[in-house]
Design a protein around this motif. Sequence first.
Motif, PDB file in Angstrom:
ATOM      1  N   UNK A  51      -3.987  14.325  -5.158  1.00  0.00           N
ATOM      2  CA  UNK A  51      -3.303  13.094  -4.777  1.00  0.00           C
ATOM      3  C   UNK A  51      -4.007  12.440  -3.587  1.00  0.00           C
ATOM      4  N   UNK A  52      -4.331  13.240  -2.590  1.00  0.00           N
ATOM      5  CA  UNK A  52      -5.011  12.712  -1.408  1.00  0.00           C
ATOM      6  C   UNK A  52      -6.406  12.208  -1.766  1.00  0.00           C
ATOM      7  N   UNK A  53      -7.105  12.909  -2.642  1.00  0.00           N
ATOM      8  CA  UNK A  53      -8.428  12.480  -3.084  1.00  0.00           C
ATOM      9  C   UNK A  53      -8.349  11.136  -3.796  1.00  0.00           C
ATOM     10  N   UNK A  54      -7.367  10.967  -4.655  1.00  0.00           N
ATOM     11  CA  UNK A  54      -7.199   9.698  -5.371  1.00  0.00           C
ATOM     12  C   UNK A  54      -6.918   8.556  -4.400  1.00  0.00           C
ATOM     13  N   UNK A  55      -6.103   8.828  -3.388  1.00  0.00           N
ATOM     14  CA  UNK A  55      -5.812   7.798  -2.388  1.00  0.00           C
ATOM     15  C   UNK A  55      -7.072   7.399  -1.625  1.00  0.00           C
ATOM     16  N   UNK A  56      -7.858   8.379  -1.214  1.00  0.00           N
ATOM     17  CA  UNK A  56      -9.078   8.089  -0.466  1.00  0.00           C
ATOM     18  C   UNK A  56     -10.092   7.331  -1.313  1.00  0.00           C
ATOM     19  N   UNK A  57     -10.213   7.711  -2.580  1.00  0.00           N
ATOM     20  CA  UNK A  57     -11.141   7.008  -3.462  1.00  0.00           C
ATOM     21  C   UNK A  57     -10.699   5.566  -3.685  1.00  0.00           C
ATOM     22  N   UNK A  58      -9.398   5.345  -3.765  1.00  0.00           N
ATOM     23  CA  UNK A  58      -8.867   3.989  -3.915  1.00  0.00           C
ATOM     24  C   UNK A  58      -9.176   3.156  -2.675  1.00  0.00           C
ATOM     25  N   UNK A  59      -8.957   3.723  -1.509  1.00  0.00           N
ATOM     26  CA  UNK A  59      -9.242   3.002  -0.260  1.00  0.00           C
ATOM     27  C   UNK A  59     -10.731   2.700  -0.157  1.00  0.00           C
ATOM     28  N   UNK A  60     -11.562   3.681  -0.515  1.00  0.00           N
ATOM     29  CA  UNK A  60     -13.014   3.482  -0.456  1.00  0.00           C
ATOM     30  C   UNK A  60     -13.446   2.348  -1.382  1.00  0.00           C
ATOM     31  N   UNK A  61     -12.884   2.286  -2.573  1.00  0.00           N
ATOM     32  CA  UNK A  61     -13.224   1.231  -3.521  1.00  0.00           C
ATOM     33  C   UNK A  61     -12.802  -0.127  -2.990  1.00  0.00           C
ATOM     34  N   UNK A  62     -11.605  -0.194  -2.425  1.00  0.00           N
ATOM     35  CA  UNK A  62     -11.123  -1.461  -1.862  1.00  0.00           C
ATOM     36  C   UNK A  62     -12.012  -1.948  -0.725  1.00  0.00           C
ATOM     37  N   UNK A  63     -12.434  -1.022   0.153  1.00  0.00           N
ATOM     38  CA  UNK A  63     -13.278  -1.402   1.287  1.00  0.00           C
ATOM     39  C   UNK A  63     -14.655  -1.844   0.820  1.00  0.00           C
TER      40      UNK A  63
END
Length: 66
Positions: A51-63
């Motif tokens: 779950x935390x990995x998915x959140x971080x990957x989402x934030x990275x993509x947005x940035x």
Amino acid sequence: MAFTKINSMQNLTTQKIEDRIIEIKKDLLQLKIKKATRQSFKSHIFKHKKHELAQLLTIETKKNNI
């Protein structure tokens, strides 16, 4: 153990996000190894790490898209 909130991770720098992603992937690998060798581990940690990995990957993509 509650899931981490995505808001708490959005202020991280890109470098810190990438470092955390690598760290979580290493943790997941260690958990998989423990599972395969039948060592004791807490199985709910898989869900939390993914779950935390998915959140971080989402934030990275947005940035990266901005």
